[in-house]
Design an enzyme around this catalytic site. Sequence first.
Site, PDB file in Angstrom:
ATOM      1  CD  GLN A   1     -11.910  -8.900   0.852  1.00  0.00           C
ATOM      2  OE1 GLN A   1     -10.717  -8.805   1.147  1.00  0.00           O
ATOM      3  NE2 GLN A   1     -12.593 -10.012   1.031  1.00  0.00           N
TER       4      GLN A   1
ATOM      5  CG  HIS B   1      -6.149  -7.407   1.870  1.00  0.00           C
ATOM      6  ND1 HIS B   1      -6.756  -6.193   1.630  1.00  0.00           N
ATOM      7  CD2 HIS B   1      -7.143  -8.330   1.817  1.00  0.00           C
ATOM      8  CE1 HIS B   1      -8.047  -6.366   1.436  1.00  0.00           C
ATOM      9  NE2 HIS B   1      -8.307  -7.660   1.550  1.00  0.00           N
TER      10      HIS B   1
ATOM     11  CB  CYS C   1      -1.502  -3.454   2.787  1.00  0.00           C
ATOM     12  SG  CYS C   1      -3.199  -4.027   3.024  1.00  0.00           S
TER      13      CYS C   1
ATOM     14  CB  CYS D   1      -4.520  -1.873  -0.466  1.00  0.00           C
ATOM     15  SG  CYS D   1      -4.577  -0.944   1.080  1.00  0.00           S
ATOM     16  CD  GLU D   2     -10.063   3.411  -0.416  1.00  0.00           C
ATOM     17  OE1 GLU D   2     -10.576   3.977   0.554  1.00  0.00           O
ATOM     18  OE2 GLU D   2     -10.643   3.299  -1.519  1.00  0.00           O
ATOM     19  CG  HIS D   3      -6.263   2.025   3.547  1.00  0.00           C
ATOM     20  ND1 HIS D   3      -6.893   0.937   4.119  1.00  0.00           N
ATOM     21  CD2 HIS D   3      -7.206   2.993   3.426  1.00  0.00           C
ATOM     22  CE1 HIS D   3      -8.161   1.245   4.349  1.00  0.00           C
ATOM     23  NE2 HIS D   3      -8.377   2.473   3.936  1.00  0.00           N
ATOM     24  CG  HIS D   4      -0.754   0.534   2.839  1.00  0.00           C
ATOM     25  ND1 HIS D   4      -1.837  -0.057   3.470  1.00  0.00           N
ATOM     26  CD2 HIS D   4      -0.027   1.132   3.813  1.00  0.00           C
ATOM     27  CE1 HIS D   4      -1.752   0.165   4.767  1.00  0.00           C
ATOM     28  NE2 HIS D   4      -0.677   0.877   5.011  1.00  0.00           N
TER      29      HIS D   4
END
Length: 220
Positions: free
Chosen positions: A152, A180, A182, A111-114
């Site tokens: 995704q 996910h 996250c 996940c590029e956010h976390h």
Amino acid sequence: MIKISKEAKLARNALLTMGLENPTLKAYNGIEEKERELLIAKYMYKIMCILNLDVKNDSLKDTPIRISKMYNNEIFSGLDYKNFPKITFIENIIKSNDMIVVRDIILMSTCEHHFITIHGKATIAYVPKNKIIGLSKINRIAQFYSKRPQIQERLTKQISLVLQVLLDTQDVAIVLYMDHFCVKARGICDVNSITITSSLQGLFKSQKSTRDEFFFKNNV
């Protein structure tokens, strides 16, 4: 910089044209692989110190370089097109126009956010025209794009578009089923939910019978 293959250039240019490439800096930063590895380890060491971890402890002292090698050589290796899989095509001399489906392709992404794991599987299908691709190459292309910081929705579209470009056909379908972490390991901590995304192109979008066949084969 190491030269990349013709197929890698086609894939990258198609994604750039459609605005589907990952958000990376446009200019090459000039950092070679070994230097990048050392820099990541250096900053990971600092993060561990900020977290008040004893970086001299036997269990932790090699963690910065382990993480750096993991980032470079494994989970983020798809950021470098020199790692794009070697693609094998076969001329469609038998004039096959029947659907080809590859199910249960295991994917591991981040996940590029976390920067935490996304894990799941894909079903990918296409109807051949002039080319047939080696079956394992479908898996390898999907895995290449999963080995990046990702969302995704983008991953689904990337795999679909690259296969359309390389196979010279619009008739491509893909469904991703992903867990996910996250969502599972932080925030809502929902351990049961999965996320499903799809991309149906060409006959899979316009022809109900083709679409129904794809989903039937996906669910058998």
